[in-house]
Design a protein around this motif. Structure first.
Motif, short mmCIF file in Angstrom:
data_model
loop_
_atom_site.label_atom_id
_atom_site.label_comp_id
_atom_site.label_asym_id
_atom_site.label_seq_id
_atom_site.Cartn_x
_atom_site.Cartn_y
_atom_site.Cartn_z
N GLY A 35 -4.94 4.03 15.20
CA GLY A 35 -4.58 2.85 16.02
C GLY A 35 -5.37 1.66 15.76
N SER A 36 -5.69 1.35 14.58
CA SER A 36 -6.53 0.27 14.44
C SER A 36 -5.85 -1.06 14.41
CB SER A 36 -7.03 0.36 12.86
OG SER A 36 -6.06 0.26 11.73
N ALA A 37 -6.61 -2.01 14.13
CA ALA A 37 -6.05 -3.34 14.31
C ALA A 37 -4.92 -3.63 13.01
CB ALA A 37 -6.98 -4.46 14.20
N ALA A 84 -0.98 -4.45 13.09
CA ALA A 84 -0.30 -5.57 12.48
C ALA A 84 0.94 -4.85 11.63
CB ALA A 84 -1.29 -6.19 11.57
N PHE A 85 0.92 -3.61 11.14
CA PHE A 85 2.00 -3.15 10.39
C PHE A 85 3.17 -2.72 11.61
CE2 PHE A 85 3.56 1.32 8.71
CZ PHE A 85 4.32 0.73 8.06
N ALA A 140 8.72 -4.14 13.47
CA ALA A 140 9.34 -4.66 14.53
C ALA A 140 10.32 -6.20 13.89
CB ALA A 140 8.63 -4.88 15.68
N ALA A 141 9.34 -6.58 13.58
CA ALA A 141 9.93 -8.31 13.00
C ALA A 141 10.89 -7.95 12.02
CB ALA A 141 8.90 -9.15 12.58
N VAL A 156 2.49 -4.35 2.80
CA VAL A 156 1.65 -4.98 1.74
C VAL A 156 2.21 -5.85 0.76
CG1 VAL A 156 0.52 -4.05 -0.27
CG2 VAL A 156 0.42 -2.42 1.66
N ALA A 157 3.59 -5.75 0.27
CA ALA A 157 4.27 -6.70 -0.30
C ALA A 157 4.43 -8.16 0.38
CB ALA A 157 5.62 -6.42 -0.78
#
Length: 498
Positions: free
Chosen positions: A133-135, A139-140, A145-146, A189-190
């Motif tokens: 559960g890192s930062a 972000a991923f 979700a977006a 990543v892309a």
């Protein structure tokens, strides 16, 4: 860029860029350096070919597997921190060296070695970031979700799930969870790499122009997810023209615009909005297809849909209205080459949507049109990704009569008395006439910038060397080529385009 602004740019496929230690193909990470060089050369637009993912075994960037996902083949793996932390290139051995070998692009080898590298990176990400559960894991999650509107279906399709039935979908979300997560990770990543590259390009004053293929493959995530919106029994093609007397069967599905209209063309809107999020401007491939599709049924005569001009005009202007609204502030240009009726070009002008003026095709009865008279609302160019290079055209295709006819054009008068050899003087005269065009934007295929003879694609043929063109220099070495940079900068400045 408004139509009042005069600018210059180049057409260069992303796959053509070259780095000193690349993996056998151009990468997203090469874009910032190339754009810096382009800006130094007084050019402000980089037109790319499609960058969306294509099917395995394909070389053409127009064989779209998806209308939304970036092709992982363009990822800069050396910049992926999970891959570096897992051992980097040392984990790949001979496979990487094989992908790097040779002058042509070995798409299968590059795709395979990058897939392996991404699997290594993903495994480390899951073990050290996702499960903890890192930062970066957060972000991923935000990215998932977006982009869920397209990413969920794409990941299921790539997992792969082929039976789109309610029971199969429900089961697959569990059984294929890790595979889905992998493909979502790759797109994250892309997206991160692309956003960074675009920011740097913008900082250098260069706008990226993306290419939106008219259609996606029958075996694509989009057709799989929206099966009622595409007809797959007939296929899409192009009518006969002077270059292909038999016409073309592209083997692509046909849009069912009447079905798409029921949800206000949600897929088309989302597709264009996605392109506008990636690029500052968008080139609409085969823009005539928005007015009419050339349908090839399994039995019976080939025909246009709609059949009548009035219906075609109404459909095209309605669909392009959807495109313009979805594109927002991104510029839109229509590729209006090939068999395009006059009413379509009049319609594009009415819609203030620029079309193309290709120097070699701007003639009537053997008389060339003066580029100075091209309309401001147009893109002037010496060729396309489907044509020969300017040097080849001059020496091998134009002929003595054509060379004399071209020299009779006032803007190209410096060609008077020139022979068949493509000399530096001929090259300069052709580019000077082109850059002096009335068109707001001039885009030069990159081989024509340095007088090369490389070709990107030969229509109607498949396999190597098509889509294998690569720059003669790395992007780093290009920055040291002052003569080419200064020549292009002088051309742009002389004609008010820098």
């Amino acid at each position: 860029m408004s139509t009042a602004e005069r600018a210059a740019g180049v057409l260069c496929p992303l796959f053509a860029l070259r780095g000193r230690r690349d993996w056998g193909i151009g990468e997203i990470g090469h874009l910032p350096i190339f754009c810096r060089w382009l800006a130094d050369a007084g050019h402000r637009v980089l037109q790319l070919l499609p960058t969306f993912e294509t099917s395995a075994g394909e070389r053409s960037p127009y064989a779209a597997l998806t209308a939304f996902a970036l092709d992982p083949i363009y990822l800069s793996l050396d910049a992926v921190e999970d891959f570096a932390a897992a051992g980097g290139e040392a984990a790949l051995g001979a496979a990487l060296e094989s992908a790097r070998a040779g002058g042509d692009i070995d798409y299968d080898a590059v795709r395979a070695v990058k897939r392996r590298a991404l699997e290594v990176a993903f495994a480390r990400f899951v073990a050290t970031e996702w499960e903890g559960g890192s930062a970066r894991a957060e972000a991923f999650r935000r990215f998932r979700a977006a982009e869920a509107a397209w990413l969920d279906d794409y990941a299921l399709f790539r997992a792969p799930l082929r039976a789109r039935l309610p029971a199969a979908l429900a089961e697959a979300r569990d059984t294929l969870a890790r595979a889905r997560l992998f493909h979502q990770y790759v797109q994250w990543v892309a997206a991160e790499q692309w956003a960074a590259a675009r920011r740097e390009a913008t900082a250098h004053g260069v706008r990226l122009m993306g290419d939106l293929p008219f259609m996606v493959s029958a075996d694509s995530a989009d057709v799989w997810a929206r099966q009622d919106e595409f007809a797959r029994d007939p296929s899409l093609g192009a009518p006969p023209d002077q270059f292909d007397l038999g016409g073309q069967d592209w083997g692509l599905p046909v849009y069912r615009w009447e079905v798409m209209a029921r949800n206000d063309h949600a897929w088309l809107r989302a597709r264009v909005a996605r392109a506008a999020a990636l690029f500052a401007a968008v080139r609409l491939d085969h823009v005539v297809g928005f007015y009419r599709q050339f349908v090839i049924p399994s039995a019976g005569p080939r025909h246009f849909v709609p059949a009548e001009e009035a219906e075609q005009l109404a459909l095209g202007e309605r669909l392009l209205g959807v495109v313009r609204a979805a594109a927002g502030s991104a510029g839109v240009t229509g590729e209006d080459l090939g068999v395009v009726p006059d009413f379509v070009r009049r319609s594009l002008a009415t819609l203030a949507l620029p079309g193309y003026r290709v120097l070699r095709w701007e003639s009537d009865g053997g008389v060339f049109r003066d580029p100075a008279g091209f309309p401001p609302l147009s893109v002037a160019t010496s060729g396309t990704h489907d044509t020969s290079a300017l040097a080849t055209w001059w020496e091998e295709e134009l002929g003595a009569d054509g060379r004399r006819a071209l020299a009779a054009v006032p803007s190209l008068g410096r060609l008077g008395g020139a022979g068949a050899a493509f000399t530096p003087a001929v090259h300069e005269a052709l580019l000077d006439g082109l850059y002096g065009a009335g068109s707001a934007l001039v885009v030069l295929p990159f081989p024509d910038a340095y007088g090369g003879r490389e070709r990107i694609n030969v229509p109607g043929t498949v396999g190597p060397p098509n889509w294998g063109y690569r720059l003669p220099w790395t992007v780093d070495d290009l920055c040291g080529r002052a003569a080419l940079r200064d020549h292009l900068r002088a051309l742009a400045a002389r004609h008010g385009r820098s």
